[in-house]
Design a protein around this motif. Structure first.
Motif, PDB file in Angstrom:
ATOM      1  N   ALA A  62       0.810  -1.151   0.035  1.00 31.33           N
ATOM      2  CA  ALA A  62      -0.074  -0.167   0.009  1.00 31.33           C
ATOM      3  C   ALA A  62       0.810   1.285   0.139  1.00 31.33           C
ATOM      4  N   THR A  63       2.070   1.347  -0.611  1.00 32.31           N
ATOM      5  CA  THR A  63       2.785   2.429  -0.681  1.00 32.31           C
ATOM      6  C   THR A  63       2.568   3.081  -1.802  1.00 32.31           C
ATOM      7  N   GLY A  64       1.804   2.620  -2.947  1.00 31.43           N
ATOM      8  CA  GLY A  64       1.900   3.438  -4.125  1.00 31.43           C
ATOM      9  C   GLY A  64       1.130   4.845  -4.065  1.00 31.43           C
ATOM     10  N   TYR A  65       0.041   4.793  -2.930  1.00 34.10           N
ATOM     11  CA  TYR A  65      -0.482   6.325  -2.954  1.00 34.10           C
ATOM     12  C   TYR A  65       0.230   7.164  -2.302  1.00 34.10           C
ATOM     13  N   LEU A  66       1.098   6.861  -1.400  1.00 38.15           N
ATOM     14  CA  LEU A  66       2.238   7.831  -0.919  1.00 38.15           C
ATOM     15  C   LEU A  66       3.272   8.339  -2.007  1.00 38.15           C
ATOM     16  N   HIS A  67       3.611   7.446  -2.971  1.00 39.11           N
ATOM     17  CA  HIS A  67       4.647   7.874  -3.828  1.00 39.11           C
ATOM     18  C   HIS A  67       3.790   8.914  -4.836  1.00 39.11           C
ATOM     19  N   LEU A  68       2.429   8.381  -5.090  1.00 37.88           N
ATOM     20  CA  LEU A  68       1.624   9.134  -5.966  1.00 37.88           C
ATOM     21  C   LEU A  68       1.172  10.446  -5.432  1.00 37.88           C
ATOM     22  N   ALA A  69       1.099  10.668  -4.315  1.00 45.80           N
ATOM     23  CA  ALA A  69       0.919  12.063  -3.484  1.00 45.80           C
ATOM     24  C   ALA A  69       2.388  12.997  -3.821  1.00 45.80           C
TER      25      ALA A  69
END
Length: 276
Positions: A62-69
């Motif tokens: 679930a790290t994708g949203y952090l990098h996307l942000a």
């Protein structure tokens, strides 16, 4: 992101920057520098456990949203810089390197999306994520619409087509991406009737004042970054070749000083300018 919105996108900020006239881009860069430095430090200090390559097969990440942000925040900053550029009034060198920095940010963000695995796509995504995926596409559309030459416009048009295909395929595992696809289609439709821009040959030099051969070489070098350089950090692009190139010998040290030394121009996020 909240600080960027307060600094650049409120009505008071917009009026303040408009009052600066031809100096608005320089004012934006001055205000953007501390934010960009904090973003750079944040990315550099990410623990290994939340980097994009920290994926265990068959386990959701679930790290994708952090990098996307992170990419959405940088793009929001660069978008304001690009919107302030006036080819008729802006310093030629300033115009060129601001657009180069924006181009590098767009490529890094699109490469991030290309490298999302099913372990990322099927994991948790924070609710602004669909808007952040859309933001990458609309930023590409902005660069397409403001491209000074037809070759550059075609480059962004092609990358947006590739980005749409990636979103479409990925939406099979993450249906919220359908929203980004729809918004991208709407954006591209609005740009379909853009007037044809002058070519490099017709213009001899682009509206940024940089010889066509220099721009083409920059595009080639940026596109030749090895694909496996990412996943932990975005591709790195150095502008030292521009600042030391004889083509820019007529530009003052003060202009280069807006961005720091060539060493300061590189950072771990792949952004070529620490101040942009």
């Amino acid at each position: 992101m909240a600080e960027i919105m307060d600094t650049f996108y409120t009505q008071v900020a917009i009026q303040d920057l408009a009052s600066a006239g031809r100096n608005s881009t320089r004012l934006i860069l001055e205000r953007a520098k501390p934010v960009q430095i904090r973003l750079k430090d944040w990315f550099a200090k990410l623990p290994a456990s939340v980097r994009m390559d920290a994926v265990t097969t068959s386990q959701l990440s679930a790290t994708g949203y952090l990098h996307l942000a992170y990419f959405a925040t940088e793009i929001t900053l660069h978008r304001r810089i690009v919107q302030s550029l006036d080819p008729q009034a802006a310093d030629a060198y300033l115009l060129y390197i601001c657009r180069s920095a924006a181009k590098t940010r767009l490529i890094s963000a699109m490469d991030f999306v290309n490298r999302l695995r099913h372990e990322h796509l099927q994991a948790f995504w924070y609710f602004p994520s669909k808007t952040n995926f859309t933001l990458i596409g609309t930023f590409g559309s902005l660069l397409w619409a403001t491209a000074p030459t037809q070759e550059e416009a075609d480059f962004y048009k092609t990358r947006l087509r590739e980005y749409r295909w990636t979103l479409s395929v990925s939406s099979k595992r993450a249906d919220f991406l359908d929203y980004a696809v729809q918004m991208l289609d709407a954006s591209r439709a609005m740009l379909s009737n853009l007037a044809k821009k002058p070519s490099f040959v017709q213009a001899q030099t682009s509206t940024s004042g940089i010889p066509a051969a220099e721009i083409m070489m920059g595009i080639i070098q940026e596109e030749c970054v090895e694909s496996d350089q990412f996943m932990g950090e975005a591709p790195s692009l150095s502008l030292s070749r521009y600042t030391s190139n004889s083509a820019f010998s007529g530009f003052s040290d003060e202009q280069v000083g807006l961005y720091g030394t060539s060493e300061q121009m590189e950072d771990t996020t792949g952004s070529p300018l620490s101040s942009v």
